[in-house]
Design an enzyme around this catalytic site. Structure first.
Site, PDB file in Angstrom:
ATOM      1  CG  HIS A  14      -7.782   1.025  -1.929  1.00 14.56           C
ATOM      2  ND1 HIS A  14      -7.684   2.224  -2.590  1.00 14.56           N
ATOM      3  CD2 HIS A  14      -7.088   1.164  -0.905  1.00 14.56           C
ATOM      4  CE1 HIS A  14      -6.778   3.006  -2.070  1.00 14.56           C
ATOM      5  NE2 HIS A  14      -6.292   2.152  -1.010  1.00 14.56           N
ATOM      6  CG  HIS A  32      -7.050   6.647   6.037  1.00 20.20           C
ATOM      7  ND1 HIS A  32      -6.197   5.771   6.481  1.00 20.20           N
ATOM      8  CD2 HIS A  32      -7.930   6.224   4.995  1.00 20.20           C
ATOM      9  CE1 HIS A  32      -6.411   4.506   5.385  1.00 20.20           C
ATOM     10  NE2 HIS A  32      -7.097   5.273   4.615  1.00 20.20           N
ATOM     11  CG  HIS A  71     -10.505   6.976   1.787  1.00 18.41           C
ATOM     12  ND1 HIS A  71      -9.345   7.518   1.353  1.00 18.41           N
ATOM     13  CD2 HIS A  71     -10.212   5.678   1.934  1.00 18.41           C
ATOM     14  CE1 HIS A  71      -8.291   6.677   1.520  1.00 18.41           C
ATOM     15  NE2 HIS A  71      -8.793   5.627   1.862  1.00 18.41           N
ATOM     16  CG  HIS A 129      -9.263   0.893   2.354  1.00 15.64           C
ATOM     17  ND1 HIS A 129      -9.364   1.451   1.307  1.00 15.64           N
ATOM     18  CD2 HIS A 129      -8.546   1.421   3.056  1.00 15.64           C
ATOM     19  CE1 HIS A 129      -8.739   2.583   1.390  1.00 15.64           C
ATOM     20  NE2 HIS A 129      -7.915   2.457   2.446  1.00 15.64           N
ATOM     21  CG  HIS A 180      -4.820   7.528  -2.588  1.00 14.75           C
ATOM     22  ND1 HIS A 180      -3.409   7.211  -2.039  1.00 14.75           N
ATOM     23  CD2 HIS A 180      -5.973   6.996  -2.215  1.00 14.75           C
ATOM     24  CE1 HIS A 180      -3.950   6.383  -1.007  1.00 14.75           C
ATOM     25  NE2 HIS A 180      -5.407   6.249  -1.090  1.00 14.75           N
ATOM     26  CG  HIS A 189      -1.921   1.141   1.055  1.00 17.98           C
ATOM     27  ND1 HIS A 189      -1.638   2.233   1.936  1.00 17.98           N
ATOM     28  CD2 HIS A 189      -3.073   1.199   0.622  1.00 17.98           C
ATOM     29  CE1 HIS A 189      -2.924   3.079   1.783  1.00 17.98           C
ATOM     30  NE2 HIS A 189      -3.642   2.488   0.931  1.00 17.98           N
ATOM     31  CG  PHE A 196      -2.403   7.514   2.039  1.00 17.68           C
ATOM     32  CD1 PHE A 196      -3.597   7.070   2.947  1.00 17.68           C
ATOM     33  CD2 PHE A 196      -2.893   8.653   1.166  1.00 17.68           C
ATOM     34  CE1 PHE A 196      -4.831   7.458   2.587  1.00 17.68           C
ATOM     35  CE2 PHE A 196      -4.040   9.114   1.008  1.00 17.68           C
ATOM     36  CZ  PHE A 196      -5.117   8.432   1.745  1.00 17.68           C
TER      37      PHE A 196
END
Length: 584
Positions: free
Chosen positions: A205, A332, A328, A362, A196, A174, A349
């Site tokens: 994802h 996070h 999303h 996710h 992204h 990731h 990330f």
């Protein structure tokens, strides 16, 4: 024949002259020009090269500039083009990533390098009669299921460090895809891939979770095992599932915000610098449901919901979709440790996938992708666009094989062997409302109509309101069904190591801004930490057709747009704001 480097100026002039003529009838000409010119640039810089562009930073910048000169001269992004502009990365080379200087992890986030003999193409589709894995809401699973999940994560963490299925190695996958460790293939190898802020957010994802889930099932000896989904869009699921907070469990993770543990209700529009992090639970639930309605229902086109296209030769960060921006990104940050520089682990990330709750967060986003296509209006994703369908990623499967996948092969979850359990959708019954009258909104807008328009680009260092002209008003029902009226905020620039959040309001009052459950609040732009050392240029789009209906503003010539910086004041430049119509 003369030196190719001396011929380059003549060939370049020829293309510049010919492109406007040829492009009228050939959709693929400028794509050809982009590739050809970039090759000739590299040849002129190094006539004796072996087919690879040299890699010094100056030379990379030159080739990038030449290619950019052609972007925009022709509509190169039409699906009808005969030349594929699908994304294909060079998976054999993985580079250190650029991280903030105070990041809590190494810049090496590459998984083990694959051997050539291990690369295979994905063909492991579920048979029509196979038992489908059922992903269940995390708050509704039983003790037996929790025990299996804990065992699978524990076994994954116990794998040898050099095993690509090891938990930390999976987290590195990731990190690599989200921070530019992989580059595109020649002649675009100076473009770093970041999944992204484009149409790749959902398919990447989905694949990532697919292989992670299959590996868990293999380790615990249960091929029917499925990941749970953190159902933060339901009233009962709006808190971290309690079993993720057991210190004796493999699901526990120390780097989480200790003020957000159960029974604290998640804030789907979380602002990490907001001192009022004590909204009553019932009010937060109301905010969340109306916010979900906006992110799902108002995002009526594929670009609004899924993000903007990214093809070979394009800006690699063209714009994110509604769900990626929030909830999303915001969830996070809400989960990540508040005492760490960038809310690691979940809040950045490059470390997010180290927290086991990542693999519950996710799946819910993945679930919403499927739900969105069932909403009113006959919604469609990019399934008719070959550049999206043929783009590729690489993952390690449950047998540690290196597998090449295409976007086209993940569109049907049943073919991948899983489905989501049906649950109630309370947000679908919770549209936002407005307590403000049309007269009050008109009074707020009136002073700005006679003032000088805002000058762009502008630095967003305070609440900023500007009047934006509508290209068309009083559209027919048929026109509304065919096209969404969209507010476009373009030329958004900021440093890649900045956390940025600003909210967007329509026809609102600066002195009494609407809350997330009110109509005038139409969206939020959120950027999480990526690597440092470069600027990001992107856009943000919000559907406003239903908003204007609710505000009784369909007959207005202009709308009042207010941008409210929440995090990163002064770190963002806004290039301009306009309204356009996007086909549904």
């Amino acid at each position: 024949m003369g030196n190719p480097s001396k011929l380059f100026p003549f060939f370049f002039a020829f293309i510049v002259f010919l492109m406007p003529l040829v492009s009228l009838s050939h959709n693929d000409f400028s794509t050809f020009a982009i590739k050809t010119v970039s090759y000739l640039v590299s040849f002129s810089e190094n006539p004796n090269h072996n087919g690879h562009i040299t890699t010094s930073s100056n030379e990379r910048d030159k080739s990038r500039l030449w290619r950019k000169a052609f972007i925009g001269l022709k509509n190169t992004h039409e699906p009808s083009s005969n030349i594929s502009r699908a994304i294909s990365l060079n998976a054999r080379e993985c580079f250190p990533v650029e991280l903030p200087s105070d990041a809590i992890t190494s810049t090496r986030c590459c998984p083990p390098r694959p051997s050539p003999s291990n690369i295979i193409d994905f063909k492991d589709f579920a048979s029509p009669n196979a038992t489908l894995r059922v992903r269940k809401p995390a708050h509704m699973v039983d003790e037996e299921y929790i025990a299996k999940l804990e065992k699978g994560i524990a076994l994954m963490k116990a794998l040898p460090d050099d095993d690509p299925r090891n938990f930390i190695q999976q987290a590195k996958v990731h990190c690599a895809y989200c921070n530019g460790a992989y580059h595109l293939r020649h002649p675009f190898q100076d473009t770093k891939l970041n999944i992204h802020r484009s149409w790749f957010f959902f398919p990447f994802h989905r694949w990532y979770l697919y292989f992670f889930e299959r590996t868990l099932g293999k380790l615990i000896g249960d091929p029917n095992f499925a990941l749970p989904f953190w159902n933060w869009d339901s009233v009962e699921g709006m808190q971290i599932p309690s079993y993720f907070n057991n210190p004796n469990s493999s699901l526990y993770h120390q780097l989480r915000n200790q003020n957000h543990l159960p029974p604290h209700v998640v804030d789907l529009n979380y602002n990490k610098l907001d001192p009022n992090d004590d909204t009553p639970s019932h009010q937060q639930v109301s905010y969340n449901l109306a916010f979900m309605y906006k992110q799902m229902v108002l995002a009526s086109t594929k670009e609004l919901f899924m993000g903007s296209p990214f093809r070979l030769g394009d800006n690699p960060t063209p714009g994110m979709g509604s769900i990626e921006a929030a909830p999303h990104n915001t969830v996070h940050t809400w989960v990540g440790a508040a005492d760490k520089p960038h809310h690691e682990d979940m809040g950045a990330f490059y470390t997010a996938a180290r927290d086991p709750i990542f693999y519950a967060h996710h799946p819910n986003s993945d679930r919403l992708w499927g739900l969105w296509k069932t909403l009113e209006g006959g919604r469609k994703d990019y399934s008719d666009d070959p550049d999206w369908l043929d783009s590729e990623f690489y993952f390690y499967d449950e047998n540690a094989n290196f597998v090449r996948v295409k976007v086209r092969d993940c569109l049907d979850t049943k073919k991948l062997g899983y489905v989501y359990e049906d649950v109630d959708l309370p947000w679908l019954r919770t549209p936002p409302t407005s307590p403000k009258s049309k007269l009050l909104r008109e009074a707020n807008k009136s002073p700005l109509l006679s003032s000088k328009p805002s000058k762009f680009p502008l630095v967003l260092d305070s609440i900023t309101s500007t009047v934006v002209k509508r290209p068309k008003k009083l559209r027919s029902k048929e026109e509304k069904e065919q096209e969404e009226e969209v507010l476009v905020i373009e030329g958004i620039e900021f440093g890649s190591d900045k956390y940025v959040k600003f909210d967007v309001h329509i026809d609102d009052d600066e002195d009494n801004l609407s809350e997330p459950d009110q109509t005038e609040f139409v969206g939020t732009f959120v950027n999480l930490f990526h690597g440092q050392g470069h600027n990001i240029n992107t856009s943000f789009k919000v559907g406003i057709s239903k908003v204007l209906e609710c505000l009784e503003a369909e007959e207005d010539d202009v709308v009042l747009v207010t941008l409210v910086p929440k995090v990163g004041k002064g770190d963002v430049i806004i290039g301009g704001i306009k309204i356009e119509f996007i086909p549904k």
